[in-house]
Design a protein around this motif. Structure first.
Motif, PDB file in Angstrom:
ATOM      1  N   LEU A 113      -1.851  -0.960   6.793  1.00 50.36           N
ATOM      2  CA  LEU A 113      -3.026  -0.408   7.473  1.00 50.36           C
ATOM      3  C   LEU A 113      -2.624   0.335   8.741  1.00 50.36           C
ATOM      4  O   LEU A 113      -3.183   1.389   9.062  1.00 50.36           O
ATOM      5  CB  LEU A 113      -4.014  -1.533   7.804  1.00 50.36           C
ATOM      6  CG  LEU A 113      -4.681  -2.235   6.617  1.00 50.36           C
ATOM      7  CD1 LEU A 113      -5.591  -3.353   7.111  1.00 50.36           C
ATOM      8  CD2 LEU A 113      -5.475  -1.246   5.767  1.00 50.36           C
ATOM      9  N   ASN A 120      -6.993  -3.465  11.570  1.00 47.47           N
ATOM     10  CA  ASN A 120      -7.090  -4.662  10.740  1.00 47.47           C
ATOM     11  C   ASN A 120      -8.522  -5.006  10.377  1.00 47.47           C
ATOM     12  O   ASN A 120      -8.759  -5.869   9.531  1.00 47.47           O
ATOM     13  CB  ASN A 120      -6.437  -5.854  11.450  1.00 47.47           C
ATOM     14  CG  ASN A 120      -4.944  -5.666  11.611  1.00 47.47           C
ATOM     15  OD1 ASN A 120      -4.330  -4.911  10.871  1.00 47.47           O
ATOM     16  ND2 ASN A 120      -4.357  -6.347  12.583  1.00 47.47           N
ATOM     17  N   ALA A 122     -10.484  -2.902   9.013  1.00 51.00           N
ATOM     18  CA  ALA A 122     -10.891  -2.051   7.892  1.00 51.00           C
ATOM     19  C   ALA A 122     -11.556  -2.908   6.824  1.00 51.00           C
ATOM     20  O   ALA A 122     -11.222  -4.084   6.641  1.00 51.00           O
ATOM     21  CB  ALA A 122      -9.681  -1.327   7.312  1.00 51.00           C
ATOM     22  N   LEU A 166      -3.836   0.911  -1.823  1.00 51.31           N
ATOM     23  CA  LEU A 166      -4.629   1.553  -0.776  1.00 51.31           C
ATOM     24  C   LEU A 166      -4.770   3.039  -1.058  1.00 51.31           C
ATOM     25  O   LEU A 166      -5.831   3.628  -0.811  1.00 51.31           O
ATOM     26  CB  LEU A 166      -3.960   1.337   0.592  1.00 51.31           C
ATOM     27  CG  LEU A 166      -4.673   1.988   1.786  1.00 51.31           C
ATOM     28  CD1 LEU A 166      -6.052   1.378   1.996  1.00 51.31           C
ATOM     29  CD2 LEU A 166      -3.823   1.856   3.053  1.00 51.31           C
TER      30      LEU A 166
END
Length: 337
Positions: A113, A120, A122, A166
């Motif tokens: 991230l 963090n 997110a 991701l």
């Protein structure tokens, strides 16, 4: 050939935002036939149910269209944050990680991230799939899952796996998959219902055939006629669509045919995101280990299986990653699985 990997870890990065990859547009077009069939089934079933209601109000004539519209909108509701846990646990059969698993993944995930310019907080959430296979996946609007077997990795190797998933989210690859799943539900349920009814009918006819062969023959003819009627209806629907707009039919057919190709391109592009985040060498290591485990089985598949494969061969993915690393693979904030 010696490959000069640029393995510098990005210290500061440009924040990455979600977008829609070009592969997603083709996949969205490919699911239009499933959407139209699903809408037709919802309208038909709602109309049949209304037929059993005596003296119904005049406004109920719009109920089939309202039901179809509601069902269509529910497909997008699955991306809502409050639906993600229900989707993950009830349909994807995932579970939240226990404390030991979460601690094992936490550093690698937070580093992914950070390199992506996300904090963090997110909205992505980690899940566990209880299988010993080496795999991970992205789904819904915020689901990133790792198999129990993949927890053998740590550090950059686990980070490479997570960065790839991701990348699917950042490129919008999870949107068409979830929508296609929901839009195909009416046809899926109808097919299961028809198969169940057919099995029951054939079982009854086999029993009757021992008692009266003529009655059983009439029953078999009835079942065959029903299937022939459905087949004729499908053919007539295709002919009507062709006569109405043959260009639309051709575009949708091409999109449907290219959907497996787009799935493989999405994997390449997710790999690209992982490389841009600085996980290229680690991802190559993971893929080479998968090859050693015998996952590289494309050479033993037939042409049809190769065409329908959702993932490219590992050697092709490794080659692309090596080319990207050779030509400056360090993440520079640009776009790029």
């Amino acid at each position: 050939m010696n490959i000069n990997y640029n393995s510098d870890t990005p210290a500061s990065v440009k924040r990455r935002r979600r977008g829609i990859d070009w592969t997603v547009l083709v996949q969205l077009l490919a699911m239009v036939p499933s959407l139209l069939v699903g809408l037709g089934i919802v309208v038909l079933l709602t109309s049949l149910l209304l037929g059993y209601i005596p003296n119904r109000p005049a406004w109920t004539q719009w109920a089939p269209l309202g039901a179809a519209g509601l069902w269509f909108l529910l497909g997008f509701l699955w991306f809502a944050p409050f639906m993600q846990s229900f989707l993950a646990q009830s349909f994807l059969l995932l579970r939240p990680p226990v404390q030991a698993e979460l601690r094992h993944m936490e550093y690698s995930w937070h580093e992914v991230l950070r390199r992506a310019g996300l904090d963090n907080r997110a909205k992505f959430r980690l899940w566990i799939q209880d299988t010993n296979e080496l795999n991970a996946s992205a789904a819904g609007g915020s689901i990133v899952s790792v198999t129990r077997g993949a927890l053998r990795y740590s550090g950059d190797h686990l980070g490479a796996v997570l960065a790839h998933e991701l990348g699917h989210h950042l490129n919008g690859h999870t949107y068409p998959g979830l929508l296609a799943w929901w839009f195909s539900r009416p046809l899926y349920w109808l097919r299961r219902l028809v198969r169940l009814a057919l099995r029951i009918a054939l079982a009854i006819l086999r029993f009757i055939s021992y008692l009266n062969a003529l009655v059983a023959l009439v029953g078999y003819l009835f079942v065959g006629t029903a299937y022939l009627t459905i087949l004729i209806g499908l053919v007539r629907g295709i002919v009507w669509a062709w006569e109405t707009s043959w260009i639309a039919v051709v575009v949708l057919a091409l999109a449907f045919a290219l959907a497996p190709v787009m799935n493989r391109q999405a994997e390449y592009r997710a790999d690209r995101i992982a490389v841009q985040l600085g996980y290229g060498p680690a991802l190559v290591d993971v893929f080479r280990e998968w090859q050693n485990f015998g996952f590289e089985d494309h050479g033993r598949r037939g042409l049809r299986a190769l065409y329908l494969a959702s993932h490219p061969p590992l050697h092709a993915r490794i080659r692309r990653i090596e080319n990207q690393l050779t030509h400056g693979g360090r993440y520079n904030g640009g776009t790029g699985k």
